[in-house]
Design a protein around this motif. Sequence first.
Motif, PDB file in Angstrom:
ATOM      1  N   ARG A  37       0.843  -1.209   0.000  1.00  0.00           N
ATOM      2  CA  ARG A  37       0.000   0.000   0.000  1.00  0.00           C
ATOM      3  C   ARG A  37       0.871   1.249   0.000  1.00  0.00           C
ATOM      4  NH1 ARG A  37      -2.902  -2.857   3.896  1.00  0.00           N
ATOM      5  NH2 ARG A  37      -2.248  -1.435   5.548  1.00  0.00           N
ATOM      6  N   ILE A  38       1.927   1.241   0.792  1.00  0.00           N
ATOM      7  CA  ILE A  38       2.850   2.384   0.834  1.00  0.00           C
ATOM      8  C   ILE A  38       3.443   2.621  -0.546  1.00  0.00           C
ATOM      9  CG2 ILE A  38       5.102   3.162   1.709  1.00  0.00           C
ATOM     10  CD1 ILE A  38       4.341   1.817   4.397  1.00  0.00           C
ATOM     11  N   LEU A  39       3.945   1.568  -1.172  1.00  0.00           N
ATOM     12  CA  LEU A  39       4.553   1.705  -2.497  1.00  0.00           C
ATOM     13  C   LEU A  39       3.546   2.188  -3.533  1.00  0.00           C
ATOM     14  CD1 LEU A  39       6.791  -1.491  -2.512  1.00  0.00           C
ATOM     15  CD2 LEU A  39       7.545   0.896  -2.295  1.00  0.00           C
ATOM     16  N   SER A  40       2.338   1.681  -3.445  1.00  0.00           N
ATOM     17  CA  SER A  40       1.302   2.089  -4.388  1.00  0.00           C
ATOM     18  C   SER A  40       1.002   3.586  -4.262  1.00  0.00           C
ATOM     19  CB  SER A  40       0.037   1.266  -4.144  1.00  0.00           C
ATOM     20  OG  SER A  40      -0.960   1.628  -5.058  1.00  0.00           O
ATOM     21  N   VAL A  41       0.864   4.067  -3.047  1.00  0.00           N
ATOM     22  CA  VAL A  41       0.585   5.486  -2.825  1.00  0.00           C
ATOM     23  C   VAL A  41       1.765   6.335  -3.280  1.00  0.00           C
ATOM     24  CG1 VAL A  41       0.179   7.261  -1.061  1.00  0.00           C
ATOM     25  CG2 VAL A  41      -1.052   5.085  -0.954  1.00  0.00           C
ATOM     26  N   LEU A  42       2.980   5.944  -2.926  1.00  0.00           N
ATOM     27  CA  LEU A  42       4.155   6.735  -3.289  1.00  0.00           C
ATOM     28  C   LEU A  42       4.356   6.803  -4.802  1.00  0.00           C
ATOM     29  CD1 LEU A  42       6.738   5.782  -0.525  1.00  0.00           C
ATOM     30  CD2 LEU A  42       5.564   7.973  -0.848  1.00  0.00           C
ATOM     31  N   GLN A  43       3.966   5.760  -5.531  1.00  0.00           N
ATOM     32  CA  GLN A  43       4.090   5.809  -6.993  1.00  0.00           C
ATOM     33  C   GLN A  43       3.159   6.865  -7.591  1.00  0.00           C
ATOM     34  OE1 GLN A  43       5.203   2.026  -9.330  1.00  0.00           O
ATOM     35  NE2 GLN A  43       3.669   1.380  -7.837  1.00  0.00           N
ATOM     36  N   ARG A  44       2.026   7.076  -6.967  1.00  0.00           N
ATOM     37  CA  ARG A  44       1.062   8.053  -7.480  1.00  0.00           C
ATOM     38  C   ARG A  44       1.287   9.445  -6.905  1.00  0.00           C
ATOM     39  NH1 ARG A  44      -3.421   7.018  -5.232  1.00  0.00           N
ATOM     40  NH2 ARG A  44      -2.833   5.185  -4.054  1.00  0.00           N
ATOM     41  N   LYS A  45       1.778   9.509  -5.660  1.00  0.00           N
ATOM     42  CA  LYS A  45       1.912  10.785  -4.953  1.00  0.00           C
ATOM     43  C   LYS A  45       3.283  10.854  -4.290  1.00  0.00           C
ATOM     44  CE  LYS A  45      -2.957  10.519  -3.576  1.00  0.00           C
ATOM     45  NZ  LYS A  45      -3.839  10.496  -2.390  1.00  0.00           N
ATOM     46  N   GLY A  46       4.316  11.022  -5.061  1.00  0.00           N
ATOM     47  CA  GLY A  46       5.672  10.999  -4.534  1.00  0.00           C
ATOM     48  C   GLY A  46       5.988  12.097  -3.542  1.00  0.00           C
ATOM     49  N   ARG A  47       5.226  13.189  -3.576  1.00  0.00           N
ATOM     50  CA  ARG A  47       5.489  14.315  -2.664  1.00  0.00           C
ATOM     51  C   ARG A  47       4.600  14.302  -1.433  1.00  0.00           C
ATOM     52  NH1 ARG A  47       7.273  19.736  -5.252  1.00  0.00           N
ATOM     53  NH2 ARG A  47       6.288  20.370  -3.318  1.00  0.00           N
ATOM     54  N   ILE A  48       3.862  13.236  -1.233  1.00  0.00           N
ATOM     55  CA  ILE A  48       2.959  13.161  -0.084  1.00  0.00           C
ATOM     56  C   ILE A  48       3.762  13.247   1.209  1.00  0.00           C
ATOM     57  CG2 ILE A  48       2.978  10.626   0.034  1.00  0.00           C
ATOM     58  CD1 ILE A  48      -0.037  10.762   0.719  1.00  0.00           C
ATOM     59  N   SER A  49       3.225  13.957   2.176  1.00  0.00           N
ATOM     60  CA  SER A  49       3.915  14.053   3.474  1.00  0.00           C
ATOM     61  C   SER A  49       3.800  12.710   4.195  1.00  0.00           C
ATOM     62  CB  SER A  49       3.279  15.151   4.334  1.00  0.00           C
ATOM     63  OG  SER A  49       1.990  14.754   4.751  1.00  0.00           O
ATOM     64  N   ASN A  50       4.713  12.474   5.113  1.00  0.00           N
ATOM     65  CA  ASN A  50       4.669  11.233   5.886  1.00  0.00           C
ATOM     66  C   ASN A  50       3.369  11.148   6.684  1.00  0.00           C
ATOM     67  OD1 ASN A  50       6.016   8.742   6.888  1.00  0.00           O
ATOM     68  ND2 ASN A  50       5.756   9.815   8.843  1.00  0.00           N
ATOM     69  N   ALA A  51       2.897  12.285   7.198  1.00  0.00           N
ATOM     70  CA  ALA A  51       1.649  12.289   7.976  1.00  0.00           C
ATOM     71  C   ALA A  51       0.471  11.854   7.109  1.00  0.00           C
ATOM     72  CB  ALA A  51       1.397  13.675   8.562  1.00  0.00           C
ATOM     73  N   ASP A  52       0.399  12.398   5.890  1.00  0.00           N
ATOM     74  CA  ASP A  52      -0.701  12.027   4.988  1.00  0.00           C
ATOM     75  C   ASP A  52      -0.565  10.583   4.513  1.00  0.00           C
ATOM     76  OD1 ASP A  52      -1.820  14.531   5.262  1.00  0.00           O
ATOM     77  OD2 ASP A  52      -0.974  15.311   3.394  1.00  0.00           O
ATOM     78  N   LEU A  53       0.669  10.148   4.254  1.00  0.00           N
ATOM     79  CA  LEU A  53       0.901   8.764   3.831  1.00  0.00           C
ATOM     80  C   LEU A  53       0.479   7.805   4.941  1.00  0.00           C
ATOM     81  CD1 LEU A  53       2.022   6.663   1.835  1.00  0.00           C
ATOM     82  CD2 LEU A  53       4.297   7.090   2.836  1.00  0.00           C
ATOM     83  N   SER A  54       0.870   8.111   6.156  1.00  0.00           N
ATOM     84  CA  SER A  54       0.526   7.218   7.274  1.00  0.00           C
ATOM     85  C   SER A  54      -0.986   7.117   7.432  1.00  0.00           C
ATOM     86  CB  SER A  54       1.185   7.689   8.565  1.00  0.00           C
ATOM     87  OG  SER A  54       0.660   8.932   8.980  1.00  0.00           O
ATOM     88  N   GLU A  55      -1.695   8.214   7.183  1.00  0.00           N
ATOM     89  CA  GLU A  55      -3.153   8.193   7.245  1.00  0.00           C
ATOM     90  C   GLU A  55      -3.734   7.293   6.150  1.00  0.00           C
ATOM     91  OE1 GLU A  55      -5.959  11.675   7.158  1.00  0.00           O
ATOM     92  OE2 GLU A  55      -4.488  12.381   8.644  1.00  0.00           O
ATOM     93  N   GLU A  56      -3.198   7.435   4.933  1.00  0.00           N
ATOM     94  CA  GLU A  56      -3.717   6.652   3.792  1.00  0.00           C
ATOM     95  C   GLU A  56      -3.506   5.151   3.961  1.00  0.00           C
ATOM     96  OE1 GLU A  56      -3.715   7.506  -0.269  1.00  0.00           O
ATOM     97  OE2 GLU A  56      -3.407   9.661   0.019  1.00  0.00           O
ATOM     98  N   VAL A  57      -2.411   4.775   4.626  1.00  0.00           N
ATOM     99  CA  VAL A  57      -2.115   3.345   4.768  1.00  0.00           C
ATOM    100  C   VAL A  57      -2.458   2.817   6.163  1.00  0.00           C
ATOM    101  CG1 VAL A  57      -0.360   3.386   2.961  1.00  0.00           C
ATOM    102  CG2 VAL A  57       0.334   3.692   5.344  1.00  0.00           C
ATOM    103  N   ASN A  58      -3.035   3.699   6.979  1.00  0.00           N
ATOM    104  CA  ASN A  58      -3.518   3.310   8.303  1.00  0.00           C
ATOM    105  C   ASN A  58      -2.404   2.817   9.229  1.00  0.00           C
ATOM    106  OD1 ASN A  58      -5.570   3.148  10.176  1.00  0.00           O
ATOM    107  ND2 ASN A  58      -6.104   1.036   9.645  1.00  0.00           N
ATOM    108  N   LEU A  59      -1.365   3.652   9.349  1.00  0.00           N
ATOM    109  CA  LEU A  59      -0.246   3.390  10.265  1.00  0.00           C
ATOM    110  C   LEU A  59       0.040   4.645  11.063  1.00  0.00           C
ATOM    111  CD1 LEU A  59       2.613   1.641   8.224  1.00  0.00           C
ATOM    112  CD2 LEU A  59       1.302   0.661  10.080  1.00  0.00           C
ATOM    113  N   SER A  60       0.743   4.490  12.160  1.00  0.00           N
ATOM    114  CA  SER A  60       1.214   5.684  12.870  1.00  0.00           C
ATOM    115  C   SER A  60       2.303   6.331  12.012  1.00  0.00           C
ATOM    116  CB  SER A  60       1.788   5.312  14.236  1.00  0.00           C
ATOM    117  OG  SER A  60       3.009   4.624  14.080  1.00  0.00           O
ATOM    118  N   ALA A  61       2.515   7.626  12.216  1.00  0.00           N
ATOM    119  CA  ALA A  61       3.512   8.343  11.419  1.00  0.00           C
ATOM    120  C   ALA A  61       4.907   7.751  11.597  1.00  0.00           C
ATOM    121  CB  ALA A  61       3.506   9.821  11.778  1.00  0.00           C
TER     122      ALA A  61
END
Length: 152
Positions: free
Chosen positions: A9-33
């Motif tokens: 899930r992390i890799l999938s999101v980063l491929q589409r949104k490489g500039r996403i903040s860690n806080a937003d990424l953690s929210e999208e993949v349901n993990l703590s920052a």
Amino acid sequence: MALDPTDRRILSVLQRKGRISNADLSEEVNLSASACHRRVQRLEEDGYISSYVALLDRRKMGLPTLVFVEITLSGQADDLLDAFEKAVSRIPDVLECHLMAGTADYILKIVAEDTEDFARIHRQHLSRLPGVAQMQSSFALRTVFKTTAIPV
């Protein structure tokens, strides 16, 4: 290291949104920052993430013409392949070069301003590549589908 569903899930999101903040990424993949940050670092260290880039619009950059060039070499000796690959890697208009199995030895993906610019690239660079026996150029009329994201 084997990838688990969260890594994917992390890799999938980063491929589409490489500039996403860690806080937003953690929210999208349901993990703590902090857990998300550690996983991204591990994915980078293990080579799953090789780099982060900005993908430019070639049309806005004045390079709307896309040309695929099939190249057949005069031989298959290692020194000839090495010389060709070294020379082609120095041509700034070549985006990709692939060693092929099939009718052509290599396929190049080239950008140009227009057909006249491609003629310049051909005259100044492609025609001078070592060991070229045959070249066939195909101009892309329209890009139907394009992605940089690989399936995860």
